[in-house]
Design a protein around this motif. Structure first.
Motif, PDB file in Angstrom:
ATOM      1  N   ILE A   1    -135.098  48.040  23.221  1.00 59.55           N
ATOM      2  CA  ILE A   1    -136.456  48.585  23.287  1.00 59.55           C
ATOM      3  C   ILE A   1    -136.980  48.736  24.709  1.00 59.55           C
ATOM      4  O   ILE A   1    -137.917  49.493  24.938  1.00 59.55           O
ATOM      5  CB  ILE A   1    -137.428  47.721  22.458  1.00 59.55           C
ATOM      6  N   ASN A   2    -136.400  48.027  25.667  1.00 60.69           N
ATOM      7  CA  ASN A   2    -136.865  48.120  27.043  1.00 60.69           C
ATOM      8  C   ASN A   2    -136.010  49.076  27.880  1.00 60.69           C
ATOM      9  O   ASN A   2    -135.806  48.879  29.071  1.00 60.69           O
ATOM     10  CB  ASN A   2    -136.908  46.739  27.700  1.00 60.69           C
ATOM     11  N   SER A   3    -135.488  50.137  27.223  1.00 59.55           N
ATOM     12  CA  SER A   3    -134.713  51.188  27.897  1.00 59.55           C
ATOM     13  C   SER A   3    -133.470  50.645  28.587  1.00 59.55           C
ATOM     14  O   SER A   3    -133.119  51.060  29.697  1.00 59.55           O
ATOM     15  CB  SER A   3    -135.589  51.939  28.911  1.00 59.55           C
ATOM     16  N   GLU A   4    -132.811  49.700  27.943  1.00 66.11           N
ATOM     17  CA  GLU A   4    -131.562  49.155  28.445  1.00 66.11           C
ATOM     18  C   GLU A   4    -130.487  49.289  27.379  1.00 66.11           C
ATOM     19  O   GLU A   4    -130.777  49.498  26.195  1.00 66.11           O
ATOM     20  CB  GLU A   4    -131.730  47.687  28.842  1.00 66.11           C
ATOM     21  N   LEU A   5    -129.240  49.143  27.816  1.00 65.58           N
ATOM     22  CA  LEU A   5    -128.119  49.124  26.893  1.00 65.58           C
ATOM     23  C   LEU A   5    -127.518  47.721  26.867  1.00 65.58           C
ATOM     24  O   LEU A   5    -127.429  47.056  27.909  1.00 65.58           O
ATOM     25  CB  LEU A   5    -127.032  50.125  27.310  1.00 65.58           C
ATOM     26  N   GLY A   6    -127.086  47.284  25.679  1.00 64.08           N
ATOM     27  CA  GLY A   6    -126.453  45.983  25.545  1.00 64.08           C
ATOM     28  C   GLY A   6    -125.127  46.099  24.807  1.00 64.08           C
ATOM     29  O   GLY A   6    -125.009  46.853  23.832  1.00 64.08           O
ATOM     30  N   LEU A   7    -124.127  45.389  25.295  1.00 64.14           N
ATOM     31  CA  LEU A   7    -122.828  45.316  24.630  1.00 64.14           C
ATOM     32  C   LEU A   7    -122.854  44.124  23.684  1.00 64.14           C
ATOM     33  O   LEU A   7    -123.120  42.999  24.110  1.00 64.14           O
ATOM     34  CB  LEU A   7    -121.718  45.133  25.669  1.00 64.14           C
ATOM     35  N   VAL A   8    -122.599  44.348  22.396  1.00 62.87           N
ATOM     36  CA  VAL A   8    -122.602  43.260  21.419  1.00 62.87           C
ATOM     37  C   VAL A   8    -121.404  42.346  21.679  1.00 62.87           C
ATOM     38  O   VAL A   8    -120.256  42.804  21.669  1.00 62.87           O
ATOM     39  CB  VAL A   8    -122.561  43.808  19.976  1.00 62.87           C
ATOM     40  N   VAL A   9    -121.680  41.057  21.904  1.00 58.24           N
ATOM     41  CA  VAL A   9    -120.605  40.103  22.208  1.00 58.24           C
ATOM     42  C   VAL A   9    -120.475  39.024  21.137  1.00 58.24           C
ATOM     43  O   VAL A   9    -119.477  38.295  21.119  1.00 58.24           O
ATOM     44  CB  VAL A   9    -120.820  39.441  23.588  1.00 58.24           C
ATOM     45  N   ALA A  10    -121.455  38.902  20.251  1.00 61.09           N
ATOM     46  CA  ALA A  10    -121.386  37.904  19.176  1.00 61.09           C
ATOM     47  C   ALA A  10    -122.385  38.284  18.088  1.00 61.09           C
ATOM     48  O   ALA A  10    -123.372  38.972  18.350  1.00 61.09           O
ATOM     49  CB  ALA A  10    -121.672  36.498  19.704  1.00 61.09           C
ATOM     50  N   GLN A  11    -122.083  37.807  16.868  1.00 59.75           N
ATOM     51  CA  GLN A  11    -122.951  38.074  15.733  1.00 59.75           C
ATOM     52  C   GLN A  11    -123.864  36.884  15.465  1.00 59.75           C
ATOM     53  O   GLN A  11    -123.532  35.735  15.788  1.00 59.75           O
ATOM     54  CB  GLN A  11    -122.110  38.346  14.480  1.00 59.75           C
ATOM     55  N   ASN A  12    -125.007  37.153  14.852  1.00 63.72           N
ATOM     56  CA  ASN A  12    -125.837  36.135  14.234  1.00 63.72           C
ATOM     57  C   ASN A  12    -125.744  36.370  12.727  1.00 63.72           C
ATOM     58  O   ASN A  12    -126.441  37.235  12.189  1.00 63.72           O
ATOM     59  CB  ASN A  12    -127.300  36.248  14.706  1.00 63.72           C
ATOM     60  N   PRO A  13    -124.843  35.647  12.034  1.00 64.63           N
ATOM     61  CA  PRO A  13    -124.579  35.941  10.618  1.00 64.63           C
ATOM     62  C   PRO A  13    -125.830  35.981   9.747  1.00 64.63           C
ATOM     63  O   PRO A  13    -125.926  36.791   8.830  1.00 64.63           O
ATOM     64  CB  PRO A  13    -123.644  34.803  10.194  1.00 64.63           C
ATOM     65  N   ASP A  14    -126.815  35.118  10.051  1.00 64.37           N
ATOM     66  CA  ASP A  14    -128.032  35.089   9.239  1.00 64.37           C
ATOM     67  C   ASP A  14    -129.001  36.205   9.617  1.00 64.37           C
ATOM     68  O   ASP A  14    -129.917  36.530   8.856  1.00 64.37           O
ATOM     69  CB  ASP A  14    -128.736  33.730   9.391  1.00 64.37           C
ATOM     70  N   LEU A  15    -128.813  36.796  10.787  1.00 59.74           N
ATOM     71  CA  LEU A  15    -129.682  37.888  11.266  1.00 59.74           C
ATOM     72  C   LEU A  15    -128.790  39.001  11.814  1.00 59.74           C
ATOM     73  O   LEU A  15    -128.727  39.213  13.033  1.00 59.74           O
ATOM     74  CB  LEU A  15    -130.639  37.376  12.345  1.00 59.74           C
ATOM     75  N   PRO A  16    -128.081  39.727  10.946  1.00 61.70           N
ATOM     76  CA  PRO A  16    -127.102  40.715  11.413  1.00 61.70           C
ATOM     77  C   PRO A  16    -127.694  41.862  12.223  1.00 61.70           C
ATOM     78  O   PRO A  16    -126.979  42.511  12.964  1.00 61.70           O
ATOM     79  CB  PRO A  16    -126.485  41.237  10.094  1.00 61.70           C
ATOM     80  N   GLU A  17    -129.010  42.089  12.098  1.00 59.01           N
ATOM     81  CA  GLU A  17    -129.641  43.153  12.862  1.00 59.01           C
ATOM     82  C   GLU A  17    -130.019  42.694  14.267  1.00 59.01           C
ATOM     83  O   GLU A  17    -130.536  43.483  15.066  1.00 59.01           O
ATOM     84  CB  GLU A  17    -130.904  43.652  12.136  1.00 59.01           C
ATOM     85  N   GLN A  18    -129.775  41.407  14.570  1.00 65.78           N
ATOM     86  CA  GLN A  18    -130.178  40.858  15.870  1.00 65.78           C
ATOM     87  C   GLN A  18    -128.999  40.089  16.487  1.00 65.78           C
ATOM     88  O   GLN A  18    -129.010  38.858  16.564  1.00 65.78           O
ATOM     89  CB  GLN A  18    -131.399  39.940  15.698  1.00 65.78           C
ATOM     90  N   PRO A  19    -127.998  40.795  16.985  1.00 61.94           N
ATOM     91  CA  PRO A  19    -126.811  40.125  17.550  1.00 61.94           C
ATOM     92  C   PRO A  19    -127.073  39.585  18.953  1.00 61.94           C
ATOM     93  O   PRO A  19    -128.159  39.769  19.532  1.00 61.94           O
ATOM     94  CB  PRO A  19    -125.787  41.261  17.592  1.00 61.94           C
ATOM     95  N   VAL A  20    -126.057  38.928  19.493  1.00 61.36           N
ATOM     96  CA  VAL A  20    -126.070  38.510  20.902  1.00 61.36           C
ATOM     97  C   VAL A  20    -125.462  39.640  21.716  1.00 61.36           C
ATOM     98  O   VAL A  20    -124.400  40.164  21.369  1.00 61.36           O
ATOM     99  CB  VAL A  20    -125.262  37.216  21.098  1.00 61.36           C
ATOM    100  N   VAL A  21    -126.135  40.037  22.800  1.00 62.64           N
ATOM    101  CA  VAL A  21    -125.664  41.172  23.599  1.00 62.64           C
ATOM    102  C   VAL A  21    -125.547  40.790  25.073  1.00 62.64           C
ATOM    103  O   VAL A  21    -126.145  39.815  25.528  1.00 62.64           O
ATOM    104  CB  VAL A  21    -126.612  42.392  23.476  1.00 62.64           C
ATOM    105  N   LYS A  22    -124.743  41.549  25.777  1.00 63.35           N
ATOM    106  CA  LYS A  22    -124.653  41.458  27.229  1.00 63.35           C
ATOM    107  C   LYS A  22    -125.318  42.722  27.778  1.00 63.35           C
ATOM    108  O   LYS A  22    -124.771  43.823  27.692  1.00 63.35           O
ATOM    109  CB  LYS A  22    -123.196  41.371  27.681  1.00 63.35           C
ATOM    110  N   VAL A  23    -126.521  42.569  28.296  1.00 66.71           N
ATOM    111  CA  VAL A  23    -127.263  43.708  28.846  1.00 66.71           C
ATOM    112  C   VAL A  23    -126.618  44.104  30.169  1.00 66.71           C
ATOM    113  O   VAL A  23    -126.365  43.253  31.023  1.00 66.71           O
ATOM    114  CB  VAL A  23    -128.753  43.354  29.049  1.00 66.71           C
TER     115      VAL A  23
END
Length: 398
Positions: A329-351
């Motif tokens: 949302i802050n005009s950045e790109l993030g590479l998904v590096v891990a999942q949050n199984p209970d919140l699949p729409e909100q993974p861990v990313v490397k911006v």
């Protein structure tokens, strides 16, 4: 110096010079290797072996009386210091283990396919050992094996693709809560689904910037099924996957034009896993799709895949699979590096990239499930295939 050592005295950091017994006794492809991690050590201790030969010139040594480490001749082999392992360190170890499994599996599949091409038989015990390693890796870290398996060398694509589909099939079977027998069957079918390509008139393992003609590609399911049927040890379910992994639910697939539930469950699973890996893997004639974009396109397709199995596949991979690039949302790109199984729409990313300024920025790790992270996934009507953009994407690990 070569020493004969009981299995119980082995340590991480030792170099195995020779294994006693056969592959069925221990499950290792190579007879010489460094015990580089706890996974290999556990596998040795759980094997039927009583002793091995170690080379103290290439790894750690032990004292005869107490098994105390005398010296470290390979600094990279030193075991980690005792203490609490951080999530990032645990993640890195899981990816290191997965990378090792992929490399070993690819080498084994290459030799197996070569032996079949020369008229040899398939070593079922060897296949089962490979599938078990994949299953163990997925149980420990579901994302490591399936994300790394997308990385392939052009001249080894066929073998690496077979390993990738096997990993995806195993992960999907786990997500669908199939029995252990069916999980192993799914993995084995993934390894052998493209074995017919060893008989292709066009050698698909060679580097080529031209996609093989459709009529050539359509030959391999029947050719593979013929090879597998000649071996009575191969389960019929595995033969069926080899023959029907290009069938479609709407009956427009090949070679038999089957439709709906005429296609076996494992074949419907293989159709999804095979397509996903093909579309997310770069080849000389085509750059691979971003994983999240591939899932979006698959969900938009009509008549190609079993919708229930595809839903299970999306759950297994996560809405944004590891390796996906997502807009924040802050005009950045993030590479998904891990999942949050209970919140699949909100993974861990490397911006790593600013869309606004169109350049790379210092990398930072962000857990999007943290309400204080200051970021989030940008809602978009259709995802962008950032994999095609040529961005300087960072490594998944680290």
């Amino acid at each position: 110096m070569i020493k004969k050592l009981p299995i119980a005295q082995l340590r991480v950091g030792m170099y195995v010079q020779n294994l006693s017994g056969t592959f069925l006794d221990h499950g290792f492809w190579r007879s010489r290797f460094l015990i580089s991690n706890e996974r290999k050590l556990r596998k040795l201790r759980d094997s039927k072996l009583e002793w091995v030969l170690i080379d103290t010139g290439r790894g750690l040594d032990v004292e005869d009386d107490g098994g105390v480490i005398q010296e470290v001749r390979a600094s990279a082999a030193q075991p980690a210091a005792a203490g609490v392992v951080s999530p990032v360190e645990a993640e890195k170890q899981a990816f290191d283990d997965a990378r090792e499994i992929i490399e070993e599996s690819r080498d084994q599949v290459q030799q197996l396919f070569g032996e079949v091409d020369l008229g040899g038989r398939i070593d079922l015990g060897q296949l089962q050992g490979l599938v078990q390693e994949m299953s163990d890796s997925i149980d420990g870290h579901p994302d490591a094996l399936t994300s790394l398996s997308r990385l392939k060398k052009a001249d080894q694509y066929l073998y690496a693709h077979s390993v990738a589909v096997a990993a995806l099939m195993t992960s999907l079977a786990r997500a669908m809560r199939l029995s252990e027998t069916h999980v192993r069957m799914a993995g084995m079918a993934g390894l052998l689904h493209d074995i017919g390509k060893v008989r292709d008139p066009v050698d698909t393992t060679k580097v080529s910037r031209v996609q093989p003609p459709q009529e050539i590609q359509k030959l391999h399911p029947t050719a593979g099924a013929t090879v597998l049927r000649a071996d009575p040890s191969i389960p019929p379910e595995v033969v069926e996957v080899c023959l029907h992994h290009h069938e479609r639910m709407d009956g427009k697939g090949f070679p038999d034009g089957l439709a709906g539930k005429q296609i076996g469950l494992l074949s419907r699973m293989a159709a999804i896993c095979n397509y996903y890996d093909e579309m997310t893997s770069s080849q000389p004639y085509r750059k691979g799709w971003d994983p999240a974009f591939a899932l979006y396109k698959m969900m938009q397709s009509e008549g190609q895949f079993d919708p229930d199995v595809l839903g299970a596949f999306v759950r297994a991979m996560g809405r944004y699979p590891v390796g996906s690039i997502i807009s924040l949302i802050n005009s950045e790109l993030g590479l998904v590096v891990a999942q949050n199984p209970d919140l699949p729409e909100q993974p861990v990313v490397k911006v790593f990239y600013s869309i606004r300024w169109a350049h790379a920025i210092p990398e930072r790790r962000v857990d999007l499930s943290d309400p204080h992270c200051g970021s989030g996934v940008l809602p978009v009507r259709s995802p962008v295939d950032w994999a095609q953009s040529g961005l300087p994407v960072p490594s998944i690990v680290g």
